[in-house]
Design a protein around this motif. Structure first.
Motif, PDB file in Angstrom:
ATOM      1  N   ALA A 216      -2.444  11.153 -11.128  1.00 38.49           N
ATOM      2  CA  ALA A 216      -1.976   9.805 -12.814  1.00 38.49           C
ATOM      3  C   ALA A 216      -1.464   9.251 -11.612  1.00 38.49           C
ATOM      4  CB  ALA A 216      -1.151  10.610 -12.914  1.00 38.49           C
ATOM      5  N   ASN A 217      -1.991   8.739 -11.120  1.00 35.59           N
ATOM      6  CA  ASN A 217      -0.971   7.797  -9.721  1.00 35.59           C
ATOM      7  C   ASN A 217      -2.598   6.275  -9.199  1.00 35.59           C
ATOM      8  OD1 ASN A 217       1.447   8.645 -10.076  1.00 35.59           O
ATOM      9  ND2 ASN A 217       1.128   9.838  -8.327  1.00 35.59           N
ATOM     10  N   ALA A 218      -2.397   5.694  -8.517  1.00 34.67           N
ATOM     11  CA  ALA A 218      -3.440   4.507  -8.006  1.00 34.67           C
ATOM     12  C   ALA A 218      -3.940   5.264  -6.963  1.00 34.67           C
ATOM     13  CB  ALA A 218      -2.978   3.185  -8.005  1.00 34.67           C
ATOM     14  N   PRO A 219      -5.233   5.699  -6.951  1.00 36.50           N
ATOM     15  CA  PRO A 219      -5.895   6.117  -5.907  1.00 36.50           C
ATOM     16  C   PRO A 219      -6.332   5.757  -4.975  1.00 36.50           C
ATOM     17  CG  PRO A 219      -7.374   5.646  -8.526  1.00 36.50           C
ATOM     18  CD  PRO A 219      -6.157   5.052  -9.051  1.00 36.50           C
ATOM     19  N   LEU A 220      -6.572   4.376  -5.026  1.00 34.78           N
ATOM     20  CA  LEU A 220      -6.259   3.434  -3.717  1.00 34.78           C
ATOM     21  C   LEU A 220      -4.902   3.364  -2.940  1.00 34.78           C
ATOM     22  CD1 LEU A 220      -8.496   0.304  -4.598  1.00 34.78           C
ATOM     23  CD2 LEU A 220      -8.914   2.276  -2.904  1.00 34.78           C
ATOM     24  N   ALA A 221      -3.304   4.301  -3.215  1.00 33.05           N
ATOM     25  CA  ALA A 221      -2.605   3.987  -3.553  1.00 33.05           C
ATOM     26  C   ALA A 221      -1.359   5.312  -2.900  1.00 33.05           C
ATOM     27  CB  ALA A 221      -1.320   4.207  -4.429  1.00 33.05           C
TER      28      ALA A 221
ATOM     29  N   PHE B 190      -5.931   3.004 -14.115  1.00 29.86           N
ATOM     30  CA  PHE B 190      -5.878   2.788 -13.037  1.00 29.86           C
ATOM     31  C   PHE B 190      -7.671   2.046 -12.510  1.00 29.86           C
ATOM     32  CE2 PHE B 190      -1.842   3.828 -11.359  1.00 29.86           C
ATOM     33  CZ  PHE B 190      -1.548   3.021 -11.837  1.00 29.86           C
ATOM     34  N   ARG B 191      -8.858   1.932 -11.539  1.00 22.26           N
ATOM     35  CA  ARG B 191      -9.496   1.723 -11.631  1.00 22.26           C
ATOM     36  C   ARG B 191     -10.273   1.631 -10.223  1.00 22.26           C
ATOM     37  NH1 ARG B 191     -11.180   0.723 -16.653  1.00 22.26           N
ATOM     38  NH2 ARG B 191     -10.406  -0.465 -17.956  1.00 22.26           N
ATOM     39  N   ARG B 192      -9.635   1.789  -9.385  1.00 13.66           N
ATOM     40  CA  ARG B 192      -9.813   2.138  -8.046  1.00 13.66           C
ATOM     41  C   ARG B 192     -10.194   0.688  -7.217  1.00 13.66           C
ATOM     42  NH1 ARG B 192     -13.192   4.433  -4.039  1.00 13.66           N
ATOM     43  NH2 ARG B 192     -12.385   5.244  -2.776  1.00 13.66           N
ATOM     44  N   ARG B 193      -9.709  -0.456  -7.375  1.00 18.26           N
ATOM     45  CA  ARG B 193      -9.947  -1.325  -7.418  1.00 18.26           C
ATOM     46  C   ARG B 193      -9.437  -2.470  -6.995  1.00 18.26           C
ATOM     47  NH1 ARG B 193     -14.565  -2.226 -12.361  1.00 18.26           N
ATOM     48  NH2 ARG B 193     -12.558  -3.472 -13.592  1.00 18.26           N
TER      49      ARG B 193
ATOM     50  N   ASP C  69      -5.430  -2.612  -9.188  1.00 21.11           N
ATOM     51  CA  ASP C  69      -5.211  -2.176  -9.274  1.00 21.11           C
ATOM     52  C   ASP C  69      -3.063  -2.266  -9.027  1.00 21.11           C
ATOM     53  OD1 ASP C  69      -6.472   0.011 -10.554  1.00 21.11           O
ATOM     54  OD2 ASP C  69      -6.821   1.355  -8.594  1.00 21.11           O
ATOM     55  N   ILE C  70      -2.391  -2.648  -8.851  1.00 22.55           N
ATOM     56  CA  ILE C  70      -1.003  -2.973  -8.180  1.00 22.55           C
ATOM     57  C   ILE C  70      -0.481  -4.062  -9.992  1.00 22.55           C
ATOM     58  CG2 ILE C  70      -1.777  -5.089  -6.811  1.00 22.55           C
ATOM     59  CD1 ILE C  70       1.283  -3.308  -7.334  1.00 22.55           C
ATOM     60  N   LYS C  71      -1.543  -5.397  -9.973  1.00 20.69           N
ATOM     61  CA  LYS C  71      -1.664  -6.490 -11.433  1.00 20.69           C
ATOM     62  C   LYS C  71      -1.264  -5.154 -11.969  1.00 20.69           C
ATOM     63  CE  LYS C  71      -4.311  -9.486  -9.346  1.00 20.69           C
ATOM     64  NZ  LYS C  71      -5.562 -10.287  -9.558  1.00 20.69           N
TER      65      LYS C  71
ATOM     66  N   PHE D 264       2.146  -0.968  11.021  1.00 23.00           N
ATOM     67  CA  PHE D 264       0.752  -0.225   9.746  1.00 23.00           C
ATOM     68  C   PHE D 264       1.105  -0.190   8.441  1.00 23.00           C
ATOM     69  CE2 PHE D 264      -1.650   4.013   8.429  1.00 23.00           C
ATOM     70  CZ  PHE D 264      -3.039   3.264   9.185  1.00 23.00           C
ATOM     71  N   GLU D 265       2.103   1.155   7.891  1.00 20.67           N
ATOM     72  CA  GLU D 265       2.550   1.025   7.260  1.00 20.67           C
ATOM     73  C   GLU D 265       2.842  -0.486   6.026  1.00 20.67           C
ATOM     74  OE1 GLU D 265       6.079   3.484   5.241  1.00 20.67           O
ATOM     75  OE2 GLU D 265       6.612   1.413   5.826  1.00 20.67           O
ATOM     76  N   ALA D 266       3.568  -1.416   6.297  1.00 20.27           N
ATOM     77  CA  ALA D 266       3.050  -2.709   6.289  1.00 20.27           C
ATOM     78  C   ALA D 266       1.723  -3.539   5.845  1.00 20.27           C
ATOM     79  CB  ALA D 266       3.943  -3.811   7.064  1.00 20.27           C
ATOM     80  N   GLY D 267       0.832  -3.036   6.991  1.00 18.09           N
ATOM     81  CA  GLY D 267       0.324  -3.887   6.661  1.00 18.09           C
ATOM     82  C   GLY D 267      -0.679  -2.752   5.487  1.00 18.09           C
ATOM     83  N   LEU D 268      -0.949  -1.678   5.484  1.00 16.46           N
ATOM     84  CA  LEU D 268      -0.994  -0.969   3.844  1.00 16.46           C
ATOM     85  C   LEU D 268      -0.821  -1.538   2.594  1.00 16.46           C
ATOM     86  CD1 LEU D 268      -1.653   2.299   5.578  1.00 16.46           C
ATOM     87  CD2 LEU D 268      -3.675   1.152   4.948  1.00 16.46           C
ATOM     88  N   VAL D 269       0.629  -1.734   2.768  1.00 15.63           N
ATOM     89  CA  VAL D 269       0.886  -2.063   1.650  1.00 15.63           C
ATOM     90  C   VAL D 269       0.437  -4.093   1.494  1.00 15.63           C
ATOM     91  CG1 VAL D 269       3.558  -2.785   0.405  1.00 15.63           C
ATOM     92  CG2 VAL D 269       3.389  -0.742   2.176  1.00 15.63           C
ATOM     93  N   ALA D 270       0.250  -4.609   2.160  1.00 17.25           N
ATOM     94  CA  ALA D 270      -0.014  -6.139   1.802  1.00 17.25           C
ATOM     95  C   ALA D 270      -1.441  -5.574   1.448  1.00 17.25           C
ATOM     96  CB  ALA D 270       0.092  -6.267   3.270  1.00 17.25           C
ATOM     97  N   ASP D 271      -1.822  -5.109   1.743  1.00 18.44           N
ATOM     98  CA  ASP D 271      -3.872  -4.319   1.229  1.00 18.44           C
ATOM     99  C   ASP D 271      -3.642  -3.651  -0.399  1.00 18.44           C
ATOM    100  OD1 ASP D 271      -4.871  -5.517   3.775  1.00 18.44           O
ATOM    101  OD2 ASP D 271      -4.816  -3.116   4.421  1.00 18.44           O
ATOM    102  N   LEU D 272      -2.428  -3.173  -0.328  1.00 19.21           N
ATOM    103  CA  LEU D 272      -2.910  -2.558  -1.544  1.00 19.21           C
ATOM    104  C   LEU D 272      -2.123  -3.817  -2.370  1.00 19.21           C
ATOM    105  CD1 LEU D 272      -0.816   1.034  -1.449  1.00 19.21           C
ATOM    106  CD2 LEU D 272      -3.407   0.303  -1.840  1.00 19.21           C
ATOM    107  N   PHE D 273      -1.693  -4.867  -2.258  1.00 21.15           N
ATOM    108  CA  PHE D 273      -1.089  -6.401  -2.927  1.00 21.15           C
ATOM    109  C   PHE D 273      -2.543  -6.877  -3.248  1.00 21.15           C
ATOM    110  CE2 PHE D 273       3.523  -5.211  -2.865  1.00 21.15           C
ATOM    111  CZ  PHE D 273       4.069  -5.981  -3.748  1.00 21.15           C
ATOM    112  N   MET D 274      -3.443  -6.516  -2.557  1.00 21.80           N
ATOM    113  CA  MET D 274      -4.416  -7.409  -2.768  1.00 21.80           C
ATOM    114  C   MET D 274      -5.586  -6.935  -3.627  1.00 21.80           C
ATOM    115  SD  MET D 274      -3.957  -9.819  -1.009  1.00 21.80           S
ATOM    116  CE  MET D 274      -5.345 -10.732  -1.166  1.00 21.80           C
ATOM    117  N   THR D 275      -5.285  -5.414  -4.746  1.00 18.54           N
ATOM    118  CA  THR D 275      -5.832  -4.856  -5.700  1.00 18.54           C
ATOM    119  C   THR D 275      -5.583  -5.052  -6.683  1.00 18.54           C
ATOM    120  OG1 THR D 275      -4.432  -3.121  -5.741  1.00 18.54           O
ATOM    121  CG2 THR D 275      -6.139  -3.409  -4.021  1.00 18.54           C
TER     122      THR D 275
END
Length: 238
Positions: free
Chosen positions: A179-184, A235-238, A219-221, A206-217
């Motif tokens: 039920a959650n965002a796949p990329l997350a 969610f569309r895994r993108r 799915d976060i929107k 490393f964690e901060a980098g992953l969070v920053a990457d997710l803010f570019m998707t």
């Protein structure tokens, strides 16, 4: 008894190679066929053919290790639904999964030392990381069998349920994850698996980098928008 023969290991690895490419699948549930065993371990009858052949044994162990590492490092969340005996390689396979749920009648252990061996499919390494060195040594050096309740108390299992409820419980957990965002979800698994091998400071970076990457998707929107609009996200895994 679901023995871990070489063909079984190769087939399991091939299945996960295929699943890795099927991005519409986010969770895999591993369970044993037949109801008596999750995986009972290696095919001991075949040992007579490899005793004295160090290179063959080494390559065989590395093959199992590679297969189980493929499961551990998979993009998918892998749930072990342990429905029977999980001995030797079966315990090692369960240790490579992300989450372990067991029926209350399960017996689990790594009894290789009773044969003159030690676990060779990653058991000495993963059990030490999961349980700490003391409890891992207890399991590996005694070769004792443990009940599901004992394994839960040691930290090897995340949950123990009545046997009749095992698959339903595993599917319920899978549904919660899906039920959650796949990329997350994938990023969360990476953060934990890879981060624990780093220093705390490197893990935090490393964690901060992953969070920053997710803010570019996208799915976060979608997730943030759905929260504000009080609707379920798509969610569309993108």
């Amino acid at each position: 008894m679901n023995a871990l023969s070489r063909p079984v290991v190769e087939e399991l690895g091939a299945v996960f190679d295929e699943l890795e490419l099927r991005t519409e699948i986010g969770v895999a549930i591993l369970t044993g066929g037949g109801g008596k065993a999750f995986v009972a371990g290696a095919d001991i009858k075949g040992f007579k053919d490899i005793i004295g052949h160090r290179g063959v044994v080494f390559e065989g162990a590395r093959g199992m290790q590679d297969c189980f590492s493929k499961i551990e490092n998979s993009r998918l969340v892998v749930i072990a639904a342990i429905n029977g005996l999980a001995l030797g390689g079966g315990c090692e396979l369960a240790a490579a999964c992300d989450i372990r749920i067991a029926a209350d009648n399960v017996i689990i252990g790594v009894p290789e030392v009773k044969l003159g061996l030690i676990p060779g499919a990653g058991g000495t390494q993963r059990l030490a990381r999961l349980l700490g060195k003391g409890r891992a040594k207890w399991m590996v050096l005694s070769g004792d069998f443990f009940s599901a309740r004992d394994a839960f108390q040691m930290g090897l299992l995340e949950k123990v349920v009545p046997a009749a409820d095992l698959l339903a419980e595993a599917k319920k957990l899978a549904g919660s994850i899906l039920a959650n965002a796949p990329l997350a979800v994938e990023a969360g698994k990476r953060a934990i698996n890879e981060g624990v091998e780093m220093s705390l400071e490197d893990g935090l970076v490393f964690e901060a980098g992953l969070v920053a990457d997710l803010f570019m998707t996208e799915d976060i929107k979608e997730g943030a928008g759905a929260f504000v609009e009080k609707r379920f996200p798509v969610f569309r895994r993108r």
